[in-house]
Design a protein around this motif. Structure first.
Motif, short mmCIF file in Angstrom:
data_model
loop_
_atom_site.label_atom_id
_atom_site.label_comp_id
_atom_site.label_asym_id
_atom_site.label_seq_id
_atom_site.Cartn_x
_atom_site.Cartn_y
_atom_site.Cartn_z
N LYS A 45 0.84 -1.20 0.00
CA LYS A 45 0.00 0.00 0.00
C LYS A 45 0.87 1.25 0.00
N GLU A 162 -7.58 -3.25 -4.60
CA GLU A 162 -8.06 -3.02 -3.24
C GLU A 162 -7.29 -1.90 -2.56
N ALA A 165 -8.04 1.55 -4.06
CA ALA A 165 -9.32 2.06 -3.58
C ALA A 165 -9.17 2.64 -2.18
N GLU A 166 -8.43 1.95 -1.33
CA GLU A 166 -8.20 2.47 0.03
C GLU A 166 -7.45 3.78 -0.02
N SER A 168 -7.31 5.94 -2.42
CA SER A 168 -8.09 7.04 -2.98
C SER A 168 -9.07 7.60 -1.95
N SER A 169 -9.54 6.74 -1.05
CA SER A 169 -10.46 7.25 -0.03
C SER A 169 -9.72 7.92 1.12
N GLU A 170 -8.46 7.57 1.34
CA GLU A 170 -7.68 8.15 2.43
C GLU A 170 -7.04 9.48 2.06
N THR A 171 -6.55 9.60 0.83
CA THR A 171 -5.74 10.78 0.47
C THR A 171 -6.17 11.38 -0.87
N PRO A 172 -7.38 11.96 -0.93
CA PRO A 172 -7.81 12.53 -2.21
C PRO A 172 -7.08 13.82 -2.56
N SER A 178 -3.68 10.76 -7.13
CA SER A 178 -5.06 10.65 -7.60
C SER A 178 -5.11 10.35 -9.09
N GLU A 182 -6.64 6.96 -10.67
CA GLU A 182 -7.69 7.02 -11.68
C GLU A 182 -7.30 6.25 -12.93
#
Length: 189
Positions: A45, A162, A165-166, A168-172, A178, A182
């Motif tokens: 990660k 996976e 996705a994590e 992207s939700s933690e550090t937009p 980003s 994408e």
């Protein structure tokens, strides 16, 4: 120097003790590997967050290999538990067989047919053999599962998705990351 007889019959209590020890050792190893697996996942990660594909490949490969070991050890723990159950059943069956023999003697004395009782004991033994065959088949299938190569890359791809996705939700707020996420997500769809 005396040699141990490999075919020496082991008492059920000795075997239960050995199985308990083995199960405990396997459980300890399983927990240790799960910690390594989690650490590899975190490293994968982190590598993705930094955009370092090489470190991700190394960490995700380690994650996959450790997961294979964890799955194998989990199956072995289940097998040890099943064998323990079989030993308990065998102990109970010995008592049943002894009682059955006594009943057979009494039935003969009373003039009853003992063939039915003998048939029931044979059915019990056949069931025990089927349990042993199933255990052997489980072992063979675990060995076959351990040699899968395509699963490694599929698991890496799954882990990548996976973790992306994590991330992207933690550090937009990270623009470069980003964009990378994408583009990776678009490639997988």
């Amino acid at each position: 120097m005396a040699l141990k007889n490999p075919f020496k019959k082991v008492s059920p209590e000795e075997l239960k003790t050995k199985l308990s020890i083995s199960e405990q050792r396997l459980t300890t190893r399983e927990k240790e590997l799960m910690r390594k697996q989690q650490k590899s996942r975190e490293q994968a990660k982190e590598a993705l967050a930094k955009g370092n594909d090489r470190e991700f490949r190394v960490a995700s490969r380690r994650y996959s290999l450790v997961e294979g070991q964890v799955n194998t050890i989990s199956s072995m723990v289940e097998m040890a538990q099943s064998m323990n159950d079989v030993i308990e059943m065998q102990t109970g069956l010995k008592e049943v067989v002894e009682i059955g023999e006594d009943l057979g003697k009494w039935q003969k004395q009373l003039g009853f047919d003992t063939n039915k009782l003998e048939s029931a004991v044979t059915n019990i033994r056949t069931s025990m053999e089927k349990v042993n065959t199933a255990t052997n088949m489980m072992t063979s299938s675990m060995d076959a599962a351990m040699s899968g190569g395509n699963e490694l890359s599929e698991m890496q791809d799954s882990l990548r998705s996976e973790l992306l996705a994590e991330l992207s939700s933690e550090t937009p707020e990270k623009d470069e990351l980003s964009k990378k996420i994408e583009s990776e997500m678009a490639d997988t769809e």
